[in-house]
Write a protein that holds these residues in place. Sequence first.
Motif, PDB file in Angstrom:
ATOM      1  N   ARG A 161       1.066  -1.140  -0.054  1.00 21.40           N
ATOM      2  CA  ARG A 161      -0.029   0.083   0.066  1.00 21.40           C
ATOM      3  C   ARG A 161       1.017   1.275  -0.182  1.00 21.40           C
ATOM      4  O   ARG A 161       1.880   1.260   0.503  1.00 21.40           O
ATOM      5  N   VAL A 162       0.354   2.186  -0.761  1.00 20.73           N
ATOM      6  CA  VAL A 162       0.935   3.604  -0.508  1.00 20.73           C
ATOM      7  C   VAL A 162       0.313   4.684   0.254  1.00 20.73           C
ATOM      8  O   VAL A 162      -0.859   4.871   0.008  1.00 20.73           O
ATOM      9  N   PHE A 163       0.795   5.044   1.286  1.00 17.87           N
ATOM     10  CA  PHE A 163       0.079   5.799   2.488  1.00 17.87           C
ATOM     11  C   PHE A 163       0.572   7.263   1.784  1.00 17.87           C
ATOM     12  O   PHE A 163       1.837   7.606   1.581  1.00 17.87           O
ATOM     13  N   SER A 164      -0.046   8.225   2.415  1.00 15.08           N
ATOM     14  CA  SER A 164       0.265   9.859   2.333  1.00 15.08           C
ATOM     15  C   SER A 164       0.836   9.943   3.834  1.00 15.08           C
ATOM     16  O   SER A 164       0.509   9.222   4.778  1.00 15.08           O
ATOM     17  N   PHE A 165       1.579  11.141   3.814  1.00 12.33           N
ATOM     18  CA  PHE A 165       2.188  11.438   5.045  1.00 12.33           C
ATOM     19  C   PHE A 165       1.222  11.661   6.005  1.00 12.33           C
ATOM     20  O   PHE A 165       1.287  11.518   7.244  1.00 12.33           O
TER      21      PHE A 165
ATOM     22  N   HIS B  32       4.368   1.686   2.262  1.00 10.82           N
ATOM     23  CA  HIS B  32       5.355   2.837   2.493  1.00 10.82           C
ATOM     24  C   HIS B  32       4.866   4.192   2.405  1.00 10.82           C
ATOM     25  O   HIS B  32       3.662   4.330   1.897  1.00 10.82           O
ATOM     26  N   CYS B  33       5.498   5.238   2.508  1.00 13.66           N
ATOM     27  CA  CYS B  33       5.299   6.489   2.242  1.00 13.66           C
ATOM     28  C   CYS B  33       6.613   7.306   2.140  1.00 13.66           C
ATOM     29  O   CYS B  33       7.271   7.338   3.008  1.00 13.66           O
TER      30      CYS B  33
ATOM     31  N   GLU C  25      12.147  12.045  -3.056  1.00 10.65           N
ATOM     32  CA  GLU C  25      12.517  11.645  -1.715  1.00 10.65           C
ATOM     33  C   GLU C  25      12.214  10.243  -1.622  1.00 10.65           C
ATOM     34  O   GLU C  25      11.121   9.526  -2.136  1.00 10.65           O
ATOM     35  N   ILE C  26      13.095   9.323  -1.061  1.00  5.98           N
ATOM     36  CA  ILE C  26      12.747   7.937  -0.851  1.00  5.98           C
ATOM     37  C   ILE C  26      11.964   7.860   0.072  1.00  5.98           C
ATOM     38  O   ILE C  26      11.437   8.902   1.077  1.00  5.98           O
ATOM     39  N   PRO C  27      11.340   6.666   0.389  1.00  5.60           N
ATOM     40  CA  PRO C  27      10.302   6.343   1.226  1.00  5.60           C
ATOM     41  C   PRO C  27      10.972   6.544   2.750  1.00  5.60           C
ATOM     42  O   PRO C  27      11.998   5.919   3.176  1.00  5.60           O
ATOM     43  N   ARG C  28      10.256   7.289   3.648  1.00  2.83           N
ATOM     44  CA  ARG C  28      10.696   7.641   4.873  1.00  2.83           C
ATOM     45  C   ARG C  28       9.874   6.884   5.986  1.00  2.83           C
ATOM     46  O   ARG C  28      10.273   7.129   7.191  1.00  2.83           O
ATOM     47  N   LEU C  29       8.831   6.530   5.577  1.00  6.39           N
ATOM     48  CA  LEU C  29       8.098   5.847   6.410  1.00  6.39           C
ATOM     49  C   LEU C  29       7.632   4.394   5.862  1.00  6.39           C
ATOM     50  O   LEU C  29       6.965   4.241   4.885  1.00  6.39           O
TER      51      LEU C  29
END
Length: 382
Positions: free
Chosen positions: A57-61, A145-146, A153-157
């Motif tokens: 899944r792709v999450f928003s910050f 990830h997010c 920017e690479i996924p930070r979360l």
Amino acid sequence: MKTFQYFKDKFRSKGKRSAPELTEERKSEEYSGLDRTTKSLSSESFPRSIPKAHNLRVFSFSELRRATRDFDPLLAIGRSSFEDVYKGTIKPADAKGEPLVVAIKKLHKDSIFSFHIHLGTKEWLAEVQFLGVVEHPNLIKLIGHCAVNGKREIPRLLVYEFMQNKSLDYHLFQSAFPPLPWKTRLQIIPGAAQGLAYLHEGLAVIYRDFKPSNVLLDDKFNPKLSGFGLATEGPMAGDTHVSTDLKSHIWGFGVVLYEILSGRRSIDRELPQAKELLLHWVKRSPAGSKKFISIMDPGLGNQYSIGAAREIARLADAGLLTSPEGRPKMSEVVERLKQIIQVSEEGSADKMESHPEASESEIKAGEPETNSNTAEIMTPDP
């Protein structure tokens, strides 16, 4: 060091990408930063025998900020030099049903800025690439990830399944937790071994960071391996060095077996010097000796099978042999553990008190003994 390359055309299946949600993310250009940075790490492709990927899944910050109450320190459940881990709650993928409790890792900003030289970030990316395509009951599940600020920017979360009972490390070494019952230890050991066997022999992946803190436990104390930042691709099948290369990393499993039996860390500087190094200490009380019970976790009382404990120690000794060629394969370890546990369950009355030769007075009176296995145990991992 080779690392895992998830986003490679070689891993399209019949013209389709293995993770369609990531394809959609590329259309929004939010994930292209990771695609570029992973290519810079290595020219090697992802392990050759990796199975079909599961979707991430792709999450928003903003979603993950809400999930953690703006990263509330009260929800923090872990911290390292390059990441914080929070307990959070997210909506199911289909937006139906009860909220899902998850663990959310947040990469420190300074790790982003020093990416090319910061080992932590490289380990982070390796874990994303690996867990993005691998799924097994004894490996931690990566849900999604997010990335934070768009395409550069690479996924930070990262979002993982939540493990209710933390890690094996907590239950073995921290006084705030009651001692793990023997039956639970016998549940954790083979589960962890099955995870390693899948990595070593199912995928030819070398898992270099097997330790109690990376053995996570769910609500029923089923173990799942985590911490894949140091994992590397092993030799191809048929390579003359494949067995030796993979067996060299069974050593860590032998160490953890002794930690589980003894309830002690592999190195404990707070103990007297003679007991500081676990492997040196246990060598004085080999599995076949009367002194063996002196290494057992006192928290167990007499509620364990001394026969099963001796056999597990012998199995640990086999993994700790100086020569990697003499160590068993993980699949052999799994089968042996099944036999040991079956015998332990069938002979549940085989407790410490039923062995008169293992009395405390005899332990104190006995001299250090060795056998053919423990005499070859080495201290450092080769």
